[in-house]
Design a protein around this motif. Structure first.
Motif, short mmCIF file in Angstrom:
data_model
loop_
_atom_site.label_atom_id
_atom_site.label_comp_id
_atom_site.label_asym_id
_atom_site.label_seq_id
_atom_site.Cartn_x
_atom_site.Cartn_y
_atom_site.Cartn_z
N ASP A 1 0.74 6.28 -6.86
CA ASP A 1 2.06 6.50 -7.48
C ASP A 1 2.88 5.22 -7.49
N LEU A 2 2.75 4.42 -6.43
CA LEU A 2 3.55 3.19 -6.30
C LEU A 2 2.97 2.04 -7.12
N LYS A 3 1.68 2.16 -7.49
CA LYS A 3 1.00 1.15 -8.31
C LYS A 3 1.07 -0.25 -7.67
N VAL A 4 0.67 -0.31 -6.40
CA VAL A 4 0.67 -1.59 -5.66
C VAL A 4 -0.73 -1.87 -5.12
N PRO A 5 -1.02 -3.13 -4.82
CA PRO A 5 -2.31 -3.46 -4.19
C PRO A 5 -2.44 -2.78 -2.83
N TYR A 6 -3.68 -2.41 -2.50
CA TYR A 6 -3.95 -1.65 -1.29
C TYR A 6 -5.06 -2.32 -0.48
N ILE A 7 -4.71 -2.72 0.74
CA ILE A 7 -5.69 -3.29 1.66
C ILE A 7 -6.22 -2.16 2.53
N MET A 8 -7.52 -1.95 2.47
CA MET A 8 -8.13 -0.88 3.28
C MET A 8 -9.05 -1.51 4.33
N MET A 9 -8.87 -1.09 5.56
CA MET A 9 -9.64 -1.66 6.67
C MET A 9 -10.64 -0.66 7.22
N HIS A 10 -11.73 -1.16 7.79
CA HIS A 10 -12.68 -0.29 8.47
C HIS A 10 -12.27 -0.08 9.92
N MET A 11 -12.19 1.18 10.30
CA MET A 11 -11.91 1.55 11.69
C MET A 11 -12.47 2.93 11.93
N GLY B 1 11.39 -3.11 -1.16
CA GLY B 1 11.11 -4.43 -1.73
C GLY B 1 9.78 -5.06 -1.39
N ALA B 2 8.94 -4.36 -0.62
CA ALA B 2 7.62 -4.91 -0.30
C ALA B 2 6.69 -4.80 -1.50
N ALA B 3 5.54 -5.50 -1.42
CA ALA B 3 4.67 -5.62 -2.60
C ALA B 3 3.27 -5.05 -2.40
N LEU B 4 2.81 -4.95 -1.16
CA LEU B 4 1.45 -4.48 -0.88
C LEU B 4 1.47 -3.51 0.30
N ILE B 5 0.40 -2.73 0.41
CA ILE B 5 0.23 -1.83 1.56
C ILE B 5 -1.06 -2.21 2.28
N ASN B 6 -0.97 -2.39 3.60
CA ASN B 6 -2.10 -2.77 4.42
C ASN B 6 -2.35 -1.64 5.42
N ASP B 7 -3.42 -0.87 5.19
CA ASP B 7 -3.67 0.36 5.94
C ASP B 7 -4.93 0.21 6.80
N ILE B 8 -4.75 0.20 8.11
CA ILE B 8 -5.89 0.05 9.03
C ILE B 8 -6.87 1.21 8.94
N SER B 9 -6.44 2.34 8.37
CA SER B 9 -7.29 3.53 8.36
C SER B 9 -7.90 3.83 7.00
N ALA B 10 -7.57 3.03 5.98
CA ALA B 10 -8.09 3.26 4.61
C ALA B 10 -7.80 4.67 4.12
N GLY B 11 -6.66 5.20 4.53
CA GLY B 11 -6.25 6.53 4.09
C GLY B 11 -6.75 7.68 4.93
N LYS B 12 -7.49 7.38 5.99
CA LYS B 12 -8.09 8.46 6.79
C LYS B 12 -7.15 9.06 7.83
N LEU B 13 -6.01 8.41 8.10
CA LEU B 13 -5.06 8.95 9.08
C LEU B 13 -3.86 9.63 8.43
N ASP B 14 -3.82 9.61 7.10
CA ASP B 14 -2.74 10.27 6.36
C ASP B 14 -3.29 10.71 5.01
N ASP B 15 -3.42 12.02 4.84
CA ASP B 15 -4.02 12.56 3.61
C ASP B 15 -3.21 12.24 2.36
N ASN B 16 -1.95 11.86 2.52
CA ASN B 16 -1.11 11.56 1.36
C ASN B 16 -1.12 10.08 0.97
#
Length: 274
Positions: free
Chosen positions: A133-143, A111-126
């Motif tokens: 696939d989920l078609k949700v807003p994506y927060i990408m952070m610099h780290m 039931g959540a609506a957004l994804i907030n990823d501290i690694s901008a996808g760099k810690l999980d290749d998937n």
């Protein structure tokens, strides 16, 4: 500038507040504050009534030198809370603070609506494929590195330039997967010294060139309380000051522990613009 959350268009031309809900025992400020479901519901109700548009739920502490948490433990902590919050607050817009694609997937399905990823996808290749696939807003952070190692990776020749280049690369990668709604977070306190945090804040208006909404998370962080020679629990005034600066330099979302004060800060800055 809008993002689509569960079919609802959220206009970020007027800045919004994201309330922080840490369900970890070791977060730097409010670790262990919410010990049961009742306390979580009360805390969230207070934030929503104070004017939070989003609630960011995290079950893996990303403070410096944070302990590792298994994926199973993270899921066991976060999924029941998401389900409970959606049940009790049907219109809630929950953001999942995770760098793991499976946690993100199950969180959105719960039931959540957004994804907030501290690694901008760099810690999980998937992660990027999962977000697409989920078609949700994506927060990408610099780290750089991980929460465990990031404080040893603060050597930059040109901090702002390198962070902007990082985002240009990560935004392009997200676009290649078909991710539409991207929000950027410069990552204050993540692989940055106290002085570097202020350098980044001072040049924040340059992030407009990403053409993406800007999320700022400085709430009660060490860049405030170390500068003032105090502690996180006494850093609310400092937080409001830096949030004011961030808003004047183009912030679209303030991620905070103290929603009421952040909402008031936005109202006053908006009045100033009038």
């Amino acid at each position: 500038m809008t993002i689509n959350c569960k079919g609802q268009l959220i206009d970020l031309t007027s800045p919004k507040v994201m309330g922080i809900l840490n369900i970890t025992p070791d977060s730097f400020y409010d670790g262990g504050a919410h010990k049961n479901e009742k306390e979580v519901l009360l805390a969230v109700e207070k934030m929503l009534k104070a004017g939070a548009t989003f609630i960011d739920v995290g079950a893996y502490s990303s403070r410096p030198n944070a302990d590792h948490v298994s994926e199973t433990e993270e899921l066991n902590r976060i999924i029941p809370i998401i389900k409970s919050l959606v049940k009790n607050f049907p219109d809630i817009l929950l953001s999942i603070d995770t760098f793991r694609s499976e946690v993100a997937k199950q969180g959105i399905e719960a039931g959540a609506a957004l994804i907030n990823d501290i690694s901008a996808g760099k810690l999980d290749d998937n992660m990027l494929q999962t977000v697409a696939d989920l078609k949700v807003p994506y927060i990408m952070m610099h780290m750089r590195g991980t929460p465990k190692t990031m404080q040893h990776q603060t050597d930059y020749s040109d901090l702002t330039k390198e962070v902007l280049f990082y985002f240009s690369e990560r935004i392009a990668a997200a676009k290649a997967f078909g991710i539409i709604d991207v929000i950027v977070d410069p990552g204050f306190g993540f692989a940055k010294t106290l002085e570097q945090n202020f350098e980044l804040l001072n040049k924040l208006e340059l992030f407009k060139m990403t053409d993406k909404p800007l999320l700022i998370g400085v709430s009660r962080k060490s860049m405030i309380y170390k500068s003032l020679n105090t502690t996180a629990d006494k850093a609310l005034n400092g937080t409001s000051v830096l949030n004011t600066v961030a808003l004047q330099k183009g912030a679209s979302i303030l991620r905070v522990h103290d929603v009421k004060e952040a909402v008031e800060t936005i109202k006053l800055i908006e009045a100033l613009k009038q």
